[in-house]
Write a protein that holds these residues in place. Sequence first.
Motif, short mmCIF file in Angstrom:
data_model
loop_
_atom_site.label_atom_id
_atom_site.label_comp_id
_atom_site.label_asym_id
_atom_site.label_seq_id
_atom_site.Cartn_x
_atom_site.Cartn_y
_atom_site.Cartn_z
N GLN A 1 0.82 -1.21 0.00
CA GLN A 1 0.00 0.00 0.00
C GLN A 1 0.86 1.26 0.00
N ALA A 2 1.99 1.22 0.69
CA ALA A 2 2.91 2.36 0.70
C ALA A 2 3.47 2.61 -0.69
N VAL A 3 3.83 1.56 -1.42
CA VAL A 3 4.35 1.70 -2.78
C VAL A 3 3.24 2.24 -3.69
N ARG A 4 2.04 1.71 -3.56
CA ARG A 4 0.91 2.19 -4.36
C ARG A 4 0.71 3.69 -4.15
N LYS A 5 0.75 4.11 -2.90
CA LYS A 5 0.57 5.52 -2.59
C LYS A 5 1.71 6.35 -3.18
N GLU A 6 2.93 5.87 -3.03
CA GLU A 6 4.11 6.57 -3.56
C GLU A 6 4.01 6.74 -5.08
N LEU A 7 3.45 5.74 -5.76
CA LEU A 7 3.33 5.79 -7.22
C LEU A 7 2.06 6.50 -7.69
N SER B 1 -4.53 4.73 -8.27
CA SER B 1 -5.96 4.89 -8.10
C SER B 1 -6.55 3.50 -7.87
N LYS B 2 -7.85 3.45 -7.63
CA LYS B 2 -8.51 2.16 -7.39
C LYS B 2 -8.46 1.25 -8.61
N ASP B 3 -8.32 1.84 -9.80
CA ASP B 3 -8.35 1.07 -11.04
C ASP B 3 -7.00 0.47 -11.42
N LEU B 4 -5.97 0.76 -10.64
CA LEU B 4 -4.63 0.28 -10.98
C LEU B 4 -4.15 -0.75 -9.97
N ILE B 5 -3.45 -1.74 -10.47
CA ILE B 5 -2.92 -2.85 -9.65
C ILE B 5 -1.39 -2.73 -9.63
N LEU B 6 -0.80 -2.99 -8.47
CA LEU B 6 0.65 -3.03 -8.35
C LEU B 6 1.12 -4.38 -8.89
N ASN C 1 10.89 -7.70 -4.94
CA ASN C 1 10.00 -6.63 -4.52
C ASN C 1 10.62 -5.24 -4.64
N GLY C 2 11.74 -5.15 -5.36
CA GLY C 2 12.41 -3.86 -5.55
C GLY C 2 11.58 -2.93 -6.41
N ARG C 3 11.75 -1.63 -6.18
CA ARG C 3 10.98 -0.62 -6.91
C ARG C 3 11.13 -0.74 -8.43
N GLY C 4 12.30 -1.18 -8.89
CA GLY C 4 12.52 -1.33 -10.32
C GLY C 4 11.73 -2.46 -10.95
N ASN C 5 11.17 -3.34 -10.13
CA ASN C 5 10.39 -4.47 -10.63
C ASN C 5 8.89 -4.28 -10.39
N LEU C 6 8.51 -3.12 -9.88
CA LEU C 6 7.11 -2.85 -9.56
C LEU C 6 6.58 -1.72 -10.42
N LYS C 7 5.36 -1.90 -10.91
CA LYS C 7 4.71 -0.83 -11.67
C LYS C 7 3.21 -0.96 -11.49
N LEU C 8 2.51 0.13 -11.76
CA LEU C 8 1.06 0.13 -11.72
C LEU C 8 0.53 -0.21 -13.10
#
Length: 124
Positions: free
Chosen positions: A39-45, A48-53, A65-72
Amino acid sequence: DRLVALLRETPEVAAAIDGIRRTDNGAIIVARMSYEDSQAVRKELGASKDLILDHTIPLQLGGDNGRGNLKLVPKADWERYTPVENYLGMMLRDGDIEAKKAQQLIRDFKAGKITESEVYAAAE
């Protein structure tokens, strides 16, 4: 065992070791991040409710789980990715594909360079 004990003396290394769940055919499989961290990463990025991490390289294929491997991503894309990720994960666990190949296939699929059918054909 002695080496692992020595490595655990460094907090960062100990955390990394504790996050490892298993290895599958050349891929180190790590534990999923906590809900709170997600949830912290979702908020940082700015999610919205329509986007999935989403993990670009899924954990089951050796991603992290590094930031470089995560996107919305939009939920529809995430739902389209999931069966392909699960198929490649099964192939990896069964020893039918190498980690590097599975990772490249999912990377290319998510980038729109190849289709779902091409992933399945290349993985066989």
